[in-house]
Motif scaffolding. Structure first.
Motif, PDB file in Angstrom:
ATOM      1  N   HIS A   1      10.600  13.258  26.423  1.00  0.00           N
ATOM      2  CA  HIS A   1       9.809  13.615  27.603  1.00  0.00           C
ATOM      3  C   HIS A   1       9.262  15.035  27.475  1.00  0.00           C
ATOM      4  O   HIS A   1       8.101  15.301  27.834  1.00  0.00           O
ATOM      5  CB  HIS A   1      10.666  13.494  28.864  1.00  0.00           C
ATOM      6  N   ALA A   2      10.078  15.949  26.935  1.00  0.00           N
ATOM      7  CA  ALA A   2       9.636  17.339  26.760  1.00  0.00           C
ATOM      8  C   ALA A   2       8.402  17.406  25.865  1.00  0.00           C
ATOM      9  O   ALA A   2       7.516  18.250  26.081  1.00  0.00           O
ATOM     10  CB  ALA A   2      10.767  18.180  26.178  1.00  0.00           C
ATOM     11  N   LEU A   3       8.324  16.517  24.877  1.00  0.00           N
ATOM     12  CA  LEU A   3       7.182  16.515  23.961  1.00  0.00           C
ATOM     13  C   LEU A   3       5.888  16.078  24.645  1.00  0.00           C
ATOM     14  O   LEU A   3       4.805  16.315  24.117  1.00  0.00           O
ATOM     15  CB  LEU A   3       7.464  15.604  22.762  1.00  0.00           C
ATOM     16  N   THR A   4       5.995  15.477  25.814  1.00  0.00           N
ATOM     17  CA  THR A   4       4.792  15.075  26.555  1.00  0.00           C
ATOM     18  C   THR A   4       4.305  16.186  27.483  1.00  0.00           C
ATOM     19  O   THR A   4       3.242  16.054  28.105  1.00  0.00           O
ATOM     20  CB  THR A   4       5.061  13.813  27.411  1.00  0.00           C
TER      21      THR A   4
ATOM     22  N   ASN B   1      18.828  25.237  25.423  1.00  0.00           N
ATOM     23  CA  ASN B   1      20.134  24.596  25.353  1.00  0.00           C
ATOM     24  C   ASN B   1      20.087  23.377  26.280  1.00  0.00           C
ATOM     25  O   ASN B   1      19.040  23.048  26.844  1.00  0.00           O
ATOM     26  CB  ASN B   1      21.259  25.582  25.718  1.00  0.00           C
ATOM     27  N   GLN B   2      21.212  22.698  26.420  1.00  0.00           N
ATOM     28  CA  GLN B   2      21.228  21.474  27.221  1.00  0.00           C
ATOM     29  C   GLN B   2      20.811  21.732  28.667  1.00  0.00           C
ATOM     30  O   GLN B   2      20.014  20.980  29.246  1.00  0.00           O
ATOM     31  CB  GLN B   2      22.623  20.840  27.180  1.00  0.00           C
ATOM     32  N   PHE B   3      21.321  22.794  29.255  1.00  0.00           N
ATOM     33  CA  PHE B   3      20.993  23.130  30.638  1.00  0.00           C
ATOM     34  C   PHE B   3      19.498  23.399  30.795  1.00  0.00           C
ATOM     35  O   PHE B   3      18.848  22.894  31.710  1.00  0.00           O
ATOM     36  CB  PHE B   3      21.805  24.345  31.085  1.00  0.00           C
ATOM     37  N   GLU B   4      18.951  24.201  29.881  1.00  0.00           N
ATOM     38  CA  GLU B   4      17.536  24.571  29.964  1.00  0.00           C
ATOM     39  C   GLU B   4      16.623  23.368  29.759  1.00  0.00           C
ATOM     40  O   GLU B   4      15.592  23.234  30.422  1.00  0.00           O
ATOM     41  CB  GLU B   4      17.249  25.674  28.942  1.00  0.00           C
ATOM     42  N   LEU B   5      17.001  22.484  28.837  1.00  0.00           N
ATOM     43  CA  LEU B   5      16.216  21.267  28.630  1.00  0.00           C
ATOM     44  C   LEU B   5      16.244  20.378  29.869  1.00  0.00           C
ATOM     45  O   LEU B   5      15.202  19.845  30.281  1.00  0.00           O
ATOM     46  CB  LEU B   5      16.756  20.492  27.420  1.00  0.00           C
ATOM     47  N   SER B   6      17.415  20.241  30.473  1.00  0.00           N
ATOM     48  CA  SER B   6      17.530  19.398  31.670  1.00  0.00           C
ATOM     49  C   SER B   6      16.684  19.955  32.808  1.00  0.00           C
ATOM     50  O   SER B   6      16.078  19.196  33.581  1.00  0.00           O
ATOM     51  CB  SER B   6      18.993  19.267  32.102  1.00  0.00           C
ATOM     52  N   GLN B   7      16.608  21.284  32.913  1.00  0.00           N
ATOM     53  CA  GLN B   7      15.776  21.898  33.945  1.00  0.00           C
ATOM     54  C   GLN B   7      14.295  21.651  33.680  1.00  0.00           C
ATOM     55  O   GLN B   7      13.510  21.418  34.600  1.00  0.00           O
ATOM     56  CB  GLN B   7      16.048  23.406  34.009  1.00  0.00           C
ATOM     57  N   PHE B   8      13.904  21.691  32.426  1.00  0.00           N
ATOM     58  CA  PHE B   8      12.501  21.520  32.043  1.00  0.00           C
ATOM     59  C   PHE B   8      12.010  20.104  32.332  1.00  0.00           C
ATOM     60  O   PHE B   8      10.900  19.907  32.838  1.00  0.00           O
ATOM     61  CB  PHE B   8      12.331  21.845  30.560  1.00  0.00           C
ATOM     62  N   VAL B   9      12.853  19.121  32.013  1.00  0.00           N
ATOM     63  CA  VAL B   9      12.407  17.726  32.154  1.00  0.00           C
ATOM     64  C   VAL B   9      12.870  17.087  33.455  1.00  0.00           C
ATOM     65  O   VAL B   9      12.474  15.958  33.777  1.00  0.00           O
ATOM     66  CB  VAL B   9      12.876  16.871  30.953  1.00  0.00           C
ATOM     67  N   GLY B  10      13.721  17.786  34.218  1.00  0.00           N
ATOM     68  CA  GLY B  10      14.164  17.266  35.502  1.00  0.00           C
ATOM     69  C   GLY B  10      15.073  16.066  35.412  1.00  0.00           C
ATOM     70  O   GLY B  10      14.988  15.154  36.243  1.00  0.00           O
ATOM     71  N   MET B  11      15.958  16.056  34.419  1.00  0.00           N
ATOM     72  CA  MET B  11      16.909  14.959  34.304  1.00  0.00           C
ATOM     73  C   MET B  11      18.250  15.458  33.795  1.00  0.00           C
ATOM     74  O   MET B  11      18.329  16.481  33.107  1.00  0.00           O
ATOM     75  CB  MET B  11      16.380  13.857  33.376  1.00  0.00           C
ATOM     76  N   THR B  12      19.303  14.735  34.155  1.00  0.00           N
ATOM     77  CA  THR B  12      20.651  15.093  33.721  1.00  0.00           C
ATOM     78  C   THR B  12      20.908  14.526  32.328  1.00  0.00           C
ATOM     79  O   THR B  12      20.488  13.410  32.013  1.00  0.00           O
ATOM     80  CB  THR B  12      21.694  14.533  34.704  1.00  0.00           C
ATOM     81  N   ILE B  13      21.595  15.306  31.514  1.00  0.00           N
ATOM     82  CA  ILE B  13      21.907  14.884  30.141  1.00  0.00           C
ATOM     83  C   ILE B  13      23.426  14.752  29.991  1.00  0.00           C
ATOM     84  O   ILE B  13      24.153  15.746  30.079  1.00  0.00           O
ATOM     85  CB  ILE B  13      21.359  15.885  29.118  1.00  0.00           C
ATOM     86  N   ASN B  14      23.879  13.539  29.779  1.00  0.00           N
ATOM     87  CA  ASN B  14      25.313  13.294  29.595  1.00  0.00           C
ATOM     88  C   ASN B  14      25.630  12.599  28.278  1.00  0.00           C
ATOM     89  O   ASN B  14      26.760  12.664  27.795  1.00  0.00           O
ATOM     90  CB  ASN B  14      25.862  12.442  30.746  1.00  0.00           C
TER      91      ASN B  14
ATOM     92  N   ASN C   1       7.417  25.960  34.525  1.00  0.00           N
ATOM     93  CA  ASN C   1       6.078  25.522  34.939  1.00  0.00           C
ATOM     94  C   ASN C   1       4.936  26.074  34.097  1.00  0.00           C
ATOM     95  O   ASN C   1       3.876  25.432  34.001  1.00  0.00           O
ATOM     96  CB  ASN C   1       5.840  25.901  36.403  1.00  0.00           C
ATOM     97  N   ASP C   2       5.134  27.242  33.487  1.00  0.00           N
ATOM     98  CA  ASP C   2       4.014  27.907  32.828  1.00  0.00           C
ATOM     99  C   ASP C   2       4.254  28.280  31.368  1.00  0.00           C
ATOM    100  O   ASP C   2       3.350  28.111  30.537  1.00  0.00           O
ATOM    101  CB  ASP C   2       3.651  29.183  33.613  1.00  0.00           C
ATOM    102  N   VAL C   3       5.445  28.787  31.064  1.00  0.00           N
ATOM    103  CA  VAL C   3       5.674  29.317  29.719  1.00  0.00           C
ATOM    104  C   VAL C   3       6.013  28.219  28.716  1.00  0.00           C
ATOM    105  O   VAL C   3       5.386  28.127  27.647  1.00  0.00           O
ATOM    106  CB  VAL C   3       6.794  30.385  29.743  1.00  0.00           C
ATOM    107  N   MET C   4       6.977  27.369  29.041  1.00  0.00           N
ATOM    108  CA  MET C   4       7.386  26.321  28.097  1.00  0.00           C
ATOM    109  C   MET C   4       6.253  25.350  27.758  1.00  0.00           C
ATOM    110  O   MET C   4       6.100  24.968  26.595  1.00  0.00           O
ATOM    111  CB  MET C   4       8.619  25.592  28.626  1.00  0.00           C
ATOM    112  N   PRO C   5       5.424  24.950  28.724  1.00  0.00           N
ATOM    113  CA  PRO C   5       4.310  24.059  28.370  1.00  0.00           C
ATOM    114  C   PRO C   5       3.304  24.698  27.410  1.00  0.00           C
ATOM    115  O   PRO C   5       2.574  23.996  26.707  1.00  0.00           O
ATOM    116  CB  PRO C   5       3.656  23.762  29.725  1.00  0.00           C
ATOM    117  N   LEU C   6       3.262  26.034  27.385  1.00  0.00           N
ATOM    118  CA  LEU C   6       2.336  26.761  26.514  1.00  0.00           C
ATOM    119  C   LEU C   6       2.838  26.830  25.070  1.00  0.00           C
ATOM    120  O   LEU C   6       2.056  27.032  24.140  1.00  0.00           O
ATOM    121  CB  LEU C   6       2.141  28.179  27.074  1.00  0.00           C
ATOM    122  N   ALA C   7       4.141  26.642  24.882  1.00  0.00           N
ATOM    123  CA  ALA C   7       4.767  26.857  23.578  1.00  0.00           C
ATOM    124  C   ALA C   7       4.497  25.718  22.603  1.00  0.00           C
ATOM    125  O   ALA C   7       4.381  24.556  22.990  1.00  0.00           O
ATOM    126  CB  ALA C   7       6.274  27.039  23.751  1.00  0.00           C
TER     127      ALA C   7
END
Length: 284
Positions: free
Chosen positions: A170-173, A146-159, A134-140
């Motif tokens: 989506h992360a870039l937005t 990794n795949q798990f961390e990205l899925s948590q950030f964007v709220g979607m499953t990656i298969n 919520n706070d740190v990644m948007p500031l970066a």
């Protein structure tokens, strides 16, 4: 003296956190200012356990203020962060990045958002994942999940590959200007896959998967540092990505050849500068 402020864990024995990230950056010609969030005897995947402790978040801020007191934050070219030992440390990271950018608006922030991954047995303290998302990644400026961390950030499953591309886009937005996914484990069983996403497009890097009895720890920290070094050398994001991928593979290959668990970063140090094997990235 310009430098990189690297705020990560530290192990006395082996290579994880700052113990994995600092030397490669030094070998690439950079001054590094290591600031430890925790100090452990060894990384946490040893069955015998480990000793050590996390440092209070106030210690981190005090040390950064000390650097500012000698008027050196203006010479900080990048802040690189990894494992955090407490939720309060995440708040200290936010304050640190703001302080650095106030003194040097051109400094970049690279965040390796280490979260608890049940599949890897990685555990982080309560509240850290939430602060990161919520706070740190948007500031970066750059995130290296990794795949798990990205899925948590964007709220979607990656298969699938398509899922990974959509997740990166989506992360870039959400704030970051670049996304380097340090491991996409769903894409292939026989190849190790990484992805880079910028406003210019998405790029895939794949190399042979090396089978270890015990998977080395600190690989993500190594990738983050190599990519940071490439960006600060003035390389394009694609060049820095390909170099980080190839240099990391070379170190892993030497580790595998020696039958070791701990990364053989020192033994393979020449590969940090000029990797022997090149695996070209492809645009998706």
């Amino acid at each position: 003296m310009k430098g990189i402020l690297s705020i990560q864990s530290h192990v006395v024995y082996g290579h994880a956190g700052n113990s994995s990230a600092v030397f490669p950056l030094q070998r690439m010609g950079f001054e590094v200012w290591p600031l430890h969030t925790v100090q452990f005897s060894n990384h946490t995947q040893y069955k015998q356990g480990w000793t050590g402790k996390a440092f209070p978040a106030t210690d981190l801020i005090d040390l950064v203020k000390g650097i500012n007191n000698i008027d050196q934050l203006k010479n900080c070219e990048a802040v690189l962060t990894g494992y955090q030992g407490s939720a309060d440390q995440c708040l200290a990271i936010i304050d640190t990045v703001k302080m650095v950018k106030q003194q040097n608006p051109n400094a970049i922030y690279i965040c390796d958002p280490v979260m608890g991954d049940p599949e890897k047995g990685c555990i982080v303290a309560d509240g850290i994942s939430e602060y990161l998302i919520n706070d740190v990644m948007p500031l970066a400026d750059v995130i290296v999940p990794n795949q798990f961390e990205l899925s948590q950030f964007v709220g979607m499953t990656i298969n699938t590959l398509d899922d990974a591309v959509k997740a990166c886009q989506h992360a870039l937005t959400l704030g970051p200007k670049m996304v380097l996914v340090k491991h996409l484990h769903s894409l292939s069983k026989d190849k190790f896959s990484m992805m880079l996403a910028t406003k210019d497009g998405c790029y895939l890097a794949q190399r042979p998967h090396l089978a270890f009895d015990n998977q080395p720890v600190g690989v993500g920290d190594l990738i983050s540092s190599l990519f940071t070094g490439g960006l600060l050398k003035g390389w394009s994001a694609q060049q820095a990505f390909e170099h980080a991928h190839n240099a990391c593979y070379a170190i892993l290959k030497e580790t595998h050849r020696r039958g070791e668990w701990e990364l053989q970063t020192i033994a393979a140090q020449d590969e940090i500068i000029t990797p022997t094997e090149i695996f070209p990235i492809t645009e998706i």
